[in-house]
Scaffold this active site. Structure first.
Site, PDB file in Angstrom:
ATOM      1  N   GLY A 114       0.792  -1.224   0.000  1.00  0.00           N
ATOM      2  CA  GLY A 114       0.000   0.000   0.000  1.00  0.00           C
ATOM      3  C   GLY A 114       0.820   1.268   0.000  1.00  0.00           C
ATOM      4  O   GLY A 114       1.876   1.337  -0.617  1.00  0.00           O
ATOM      5  N   SER A 115       0.314   2.246   0.750  1.00  0.00           N
ATOM      6  CA  SER A 115       0.810   3.607   0.642  1.00  0.00           C
ATOM      7  C   SER A 115       2.308   3.758   0.843  1.00  0.00           C
ATOM      8  O   SER A 115       2.901   3.182   1.749  1.00  0.00           O
ATOM      9  CB  SER A 115       0.099   4.488   1.653  1.00  0.00           C
TER      10      SER A 115
END
Lengths: 384, 128
Positions: free
Chosen positions: B57-58
């Site tokens: 993810g981020s």
């Protein structure tokens, strides 16, 4: 990874603390991606801007390094926490605003363009095909590799920052011509942007560096962005190619069952107290389309629209802003749904959105429930 | 075994079979996992040897790792099955030892085991 004599000297600290830090980060990046050398990059896009995400430790870190660090290449920036034009409407405390402005100042001091956008690929000119860049924003990295013919790792905030300061990045497999070893077969009929977001979320979970995606037809811009946003949220995957891939590729189906599993994971409410559009931020094309779709109708509840400042300014000139505000929309530049401090579980229980990326972070970070709906469904159900 | 960030430590393993999205999953002030869907929900990663497949993810998760270190709630070390840039660079900046291990080594590590990790050693992971 082989380093040149100059790079070795920087790593030893002979060119100052900032360069040493940057090369330490590049070295870890290189080892992690099995790269054998560093190569020049032409554009860095940084994440780690929103005070809500990087906090005091991040703010102090940036303030410290901005005294000496300067970027060597064109460097653009992800969204921050608010739109200064209307921040007073959202009850943010003074500490948040001053820390956020300090972060802004640190980046500007380092020579970064304060674009505050997660869609750099839509608001800046795209360099010629094959250009090496370092994009930290996950949806932007995937978009750059998959649609814009650029080359980037799925950079972290720090690897992109190190690339901005040194003008270099490890020559990883994603920067070469890699070929995916997995093909996702899209089996869901009549997909909308929500379906593509879920397809991306699924692809991110099953893929490694890159995946093939087969069985998709023509996609509009909203769907492309949704696919990239979903994929960036769930995994490490940084690129997709359209097609079946080699015969040796492992095949995985994305059918109703897989889609429903993701829907059930992220959709936790039947309806929302407010609507958010943007994550990734909306471009001018989407704003124009939304204005057209409303055709005089108004939202029955609050609807927050997130876009880059340049898009907000263009929308105002063209007259979209008037129409959207008439329909009850709040238009916010420089920030985004993802990790927004403007939605708090203290006064909001649930949010309706068409963004899979937004849904994931609203649920996990803001702690609110999420009601997933496509844009056309939102307009049908939530306007009159 | 691949060494991404060097260091020496010893402690108790906290293992997750599932990847971790540091941003939005790990509370940067407390080091507690806040994602209700995650198998480590409500557990603290502070002063543990955190074993997990990889980060996802981020990209801003790297700042979360830096923050938990600054707030003294970071793991003593991280051991992953697959390298990813968020964890690699977060650990590099925060000086948290990080190694990447193979399938067999990954399955041999279990929550609650006490191990020492020394990236300079011939056998970096030793059971205590």
């Amino acid at each position: 990874m082989e380093l040149t004599r100059e790079e070795e000297s920087a790593l030893k600290g002979e060119q100052g603390e900032i360069m040493q830090m940057a090369y330490r980060i590049l070295l870890a990046t290189g080892e992690a991606t099995d790269a054998d050398k560093l190569i020049p990059i032409e554009w860095a896009h940084l994440s780690g801007v929103n005070y809500n995400t990087i906090g005091d430790a991040g703010e102090e870190f940036l303030s410290g390094i901005s005294k000496n660090a300067r970027v060597k290449v064109k460097t653009t920036l992800n969204p921050m926490g608010f739109d200064i034009d209307n921040v007073s409407n959202y009850g943010l405390d003074d500490n948040f605003i001053s820390k956020q402005l300090s972060i802004r100042k640190s980046y500007e001091t380092m020579g970064v363009t304060p674009s505050f956008s997660c869609i750099p690929y839509e608001i800046f000119d795209i360099p010629k095909g094959g250009t090496q860049v370092s994009f930290a924003e996950s949806n932007a990295a995937i978009h750059a590799n998959s649609f814009d013919n650029l080359k980037t790792n799925k950079e972290s905030s720090f690897s992109a920052l190190a690339s901005a300061i040194t003008g270099k990045s490890p020559y990883s497999s994603l920067r070469k011509e890699d070929s995916p070893n997995i093909t996702i077969r899209m089996k869901v009929d009549n997909p909308n942007e929500l379906t593509y977001g879920m397809l991306g979320f699924f692809a991110g979970k099953v893929g490694n560096n890159s995946v093939n995606i087969s069985g998709v037809g023509e996609m509009d811009r909203r769907s492309c962005k949704a696919l990239c946003g979903g994929m960036g949220t769930s995994g490490t995957c940084a690129k997709f190619l359209f097609g079946d891939g080699d015969s040796g590729c492992e095949k995985v189906d994305f059918d109703k069952k897989e889609m429903n599993e993701i829907h059930d994971e992220l959709n936790t409410a039947e309806k929302g107290d407010l609507i958010t559009l943007g994550s990734p931020q909306l471009g001018l094309e989407e704003i124009s389309e939304l204005t057209g779709k409303l055709k005089g109708r108004s939202f029955k509840k609050r609807c927050m629209i997130f876009c880059p400042r340049t898009v907000k300014e263009q929308a105002k000139k063209i007259g979209y802003t008037n129409e959207l505000e008439r329909a009850g929309c709040e238009i916010l530049a420089d920030c985004c749904t993802c990790l927004t401090p403007l939605i708090s579980k203290d006064n909001i229980d649930s949010v309706t959105t068409n963004s899979i990326k937004g849904a994931y972070y609203l649920k996990n970070s803001n702690g609110v429930d999420v009601n997933l709906k496509s844009l056309s469904q939102i307009i049908k159900d939530e306007t009159r | 075994m691949k060494i991404l960030v060097q260091g020496k430590t010893q402690g108790i393993i906290l293992k997750s079979q599932h990847p971790i999205n540091f941003l939005g999953t790990v509370d940067k002030k407390t080091g507690i996992i806040s994602d209700k869907n995650h198998e480590l929900f409500d557990k603290s990663i502070k002063d543990k040897i955190l074993v997990f497949p990889n980060g996802v993810g981020s990209s801003v998760g790297a700042y979360t790792i830096y923050s938990i270190k600054s707030n003294n709630v970071a793991p003593l070390a991280m051991i992953c099955h697959k390298a990813d840039l968020t964890v690699a660079t977060g650990c590099a900046l925060a000086n948290i030892p990080l190694v990447i291990i193979n399938d067999k080594e990954f399955s041999s590590l279990q929550t609650g085991q006490k191990i020492s990790l020394d990236t300079e050693s011939f056998n970096p992971i030793a059971f205590l």
